[in-house]
Design an enzyme around this catalytic site. Structure first.
Site, PDB file in Angstrom:
ATOM      1  N   HIS A 178      13.294 -41.216  40.267  1.00  0.00           N
ATOM      2  CA  HIS A 178      14.151 -41.857  41.261  1.00  0.00           C
ATOM      3  C   HIS A 178      13.658 -41.593  42.673  1.00  0.00           C
ATOM      4  CE1 HIS A 178      18.014 -42.827  43.391  1.00  0.00           C
ATOM      5  NE2 HIS A 178      17.989 -43.799  42.489  1.00  0.00           N
ATOM      6  N   CYS A 179      13.137 -40.399  42.897  1.00  0.00           N
ATOM      7  CA  CYS A 179      12.680 -39.999  44.233  1.00  0.00           C
ATOM      8  C   CYS A 179      11.484 -40.809  44.722  1.00  0.00           C
ATOM      9  CB  CYS A 179      12.285 -38.526  44.241  1.00  0.00           C
ATOM     10  SG  CYS A 179      13.572 -37.413  43.670  1.00  0.00           S
ATOM     11  N   ILE A 180      10.704 -41.354  43.799  1.00  0.00           N
ATOM     12  CA  ILE A 180       9.489 -42.064  44.226  1.00  0.00           C
ATOM     13  C   ILE A 180       9.664 -43.583  44.208  1.00  0.00           C
ATOM     14  CG2 ILE A 180       7.947 -40.165  43.558  1.00  0.00           C
ATOM     15  CD1 ILE A 180       7.206 -41.810  41.034  1.00  0.00           C
TER      16      ILE A 180
END
Lengths: 368, 368
Positions: free
Chosen positions: B354-356
């Site tokens: 999700h962070c990328i």
């Protein structure tokens, strides 16, 4: 983006004329301190005036290096898209893709670029950033790209009428710094296969002292199928006279792909434009050597105009012939506004309005 | 691109939920040698697997630095757009714009970014390239951009249900490294004005040892309006136990903007995942200090999944609970494929799937 290794004409694609409808135009924000005087600030003002004129009737995309993005974004109107992209210099005509269309979609041709002559007589080294731009611009626009990197060509060295005819110069395309292992016939075949043309009219030389090895786009341009403007002088003592006369003879004895004779409109040049010592002082040396010397003649020509959807934007040099050039273009483009832009600060870089622009043809699907 | 100084909600714009229809997704090609082991090659393979999974059902745009463009272009499938853009690291969730829509068009919010805490407890210095990305991405997409640079926020620190409710953590949004001069109420007001939400549910803390100061997107996520997954462990000896229990209590005692009680699905964590000495050897030091030390616990969580149009793509850690996470998501997203991606090489960088990623919502006009 697909990288294609077929030939555009085999896929049903061709290069439309510049006076066909555009989606928009690509430029590159100037930065190179050995090309543009005083850190490119004067050039940026000239680019800005041009960009504002173009963006009245079509979308403008400006590539800016990381370090220049904020400056470009602040100087340019909001309707212009500023895109981060690294470059060696700012000649979009020669490093952006040449776009071809089949009427339904567009694709870009990614020619090899070697800074106008590579190690033979190129203008700077290295040129790897410029050579990567065409493919990246196709990727950015989400368009497929023809891989023609093995063939050296700059967009400024060809003009098409959109009806099968291409204009170029022997001085440039047959120069030792381009594709020296190819015959003239092989070069013709490549141009025909890439750009969907059937007839090539070869002029001998371009504008006197033009450091691009005589790009066609500074000496002769189609204004409609069967009609061209040719840079001209009546001064027999000007070395340009013989060059232009030779072009005229070739053009008057040529027919285009449709069998039409070419109608030539003489476009009178300004008096010789030379760089001043003060202007030279504003240019960084390149590898310890000056790129320009005081009183050097610059390749000033009104033929280096850009045709946008709504306008023809023409270089102006504070010369008596400025108005004459504008009047001629008004006659030849009655449906377009003709806008003159003071372009000395572009000319110092080595080219003019046409050299710093590259049109993206219109097509029926909206561009990404 | 217009730079707007109004507030999105005043203009009728709001942030849709991630499970709403997307136009596509933005990622940044990894390169930073103190974040990604062995020159980022292992991470690139994991990014590639993720990108291929996402691009099955929506457009993917990957930003690559000039030096990495050729590598990204060669590794990624042709339907992916690779765009040149400079960056400090590769956390698109936190540096790309948060997109808002009025149902007809989209605009991007350009939050201030200070590498998760700035000079107080940020993770690297400088962060200027990352902080410039949101605006440049709006420009590239030809979308207007809200100037919120004076407010520090990362996309990973907020989740919305698309119906007026926002989830976040106090640990992050009230940390001294974000907006220390603002009260909790002022921060709430800013979130409501920017994202078009009416109710904020504040959890206390995020995943244990999460270096983002406890981003919400690693511990709790909406799976539909009124329903969330919460990272969970039954192991009372794990420091995560108290954190997750506290979150559960808050969620069970909250109602959303529509007055609904929140249904909580426990998403069982993997056993603690720690970095090995060998992995640490593949990471450059930062300013002479290691960024990770052997046996350091990483913030592994299945909650850090990405919802694409056709799939839910979930981190996998070669743990017994991998399958359990996938089964839970299948239950919660019956219309989407659930794809597990081995993501240890992303986790080493400090975040996960999700962070990328950062989604671009769908809207009725095609994107440029």
């Amino acid at each position: 983006m697909k990288i294609l290794n077929t030939m555009p004409s085999d896929d049903g694609f061709f290069m439309p004329a510049e006076y066909s409808k555009h989606y928009g135009c690509i430029l590159i924000w100037p930065h190179r301190r050995d090309s543009w005087q005083n850190g490119a600030y004067a050039a940026r003002r000239a680019f800005k005036a041009l960009i504002e004129a173009i963006s009245k009737s079509e979308k403008v995309i400006v590539c800016a290096r990381y370090d220049d993005y904020d400056n470009a974004r602040e100087m340019l109107p909001p309707e212009v898209r500023v895109i981060e992209m690294n470059s060696d210099d700012s000649w979009a005509r020669d490093v952006a893709p040449t776009f071809v269309t089949n009427g339904k979609e567009i694709r870009g041709i990614d020619w090899g670029f070697n800074a106008w002559g590579g190690l033979f007589d190129g203008l700077y080294f290295p040129w790897d950033k410029d050579n990567r731009m065409a493919r990246k611009l196709c990727d950015m626009l989400d368009k497929d790209s023809y891989n023609m990197r093995s063939f050296i060509l700059e967009g400024g060295s060809v003009h098409t009428d959109g009806e099968g005819t291409l204009l170029t110069t022997e001085e440039c395309l047959l120069s030792k710094g381009r594709n020296p292992s190819m015959t003239k016939q092989e070069i013709e075949n490549t141009l025909c296969s890439c750009l969907g043309v059937k007839k090539i009219i070869w002029l001998r030389r371009g504008i006197y002292h033009d450091e691009t090895n005589g790009h066609i786009d500074n000496i002769c341009a189609f204004t409609s199928p069967g009609e061209v403007v040719l840079a001209w002088t009546d001064d027999k003592n000007d070395p340009q006279y013989e060059i232009s006369k030779e072009c005229l003879n070739i053009l008057e004895n040529s027919v285009d792909a449709k069998g039409r004779k070419i109608k030539v409109h003489k476009m009178y040049l300004p008096k010789p434009v030379c760089i001043t010592a003060e202007e030279c002082d504003g240019l960084d040396n390149m590898d310890g050597e000056p790129t320009r010397i005081p009183d050097e003649r610059l390749a000033a020509s009104y033929v280096n105009f850009y045709i946008s959807n709504g306008a023809v934007i023409c270089p102006q040099f504070s010369d008596d012939n400025d108005k004459r050039a504008v009047e001629l273009l008004k006659e030849l483009f009655p449906d377009r506004e003709v806008i003159g832009i003071q372009s000395r600060d572009i000319l110092i870089g080595g080219g003019n309005i046409h050299c710093i622009t590259q049109q993206i043809p219109f097509f029926d699907k909206e561009i990404k």
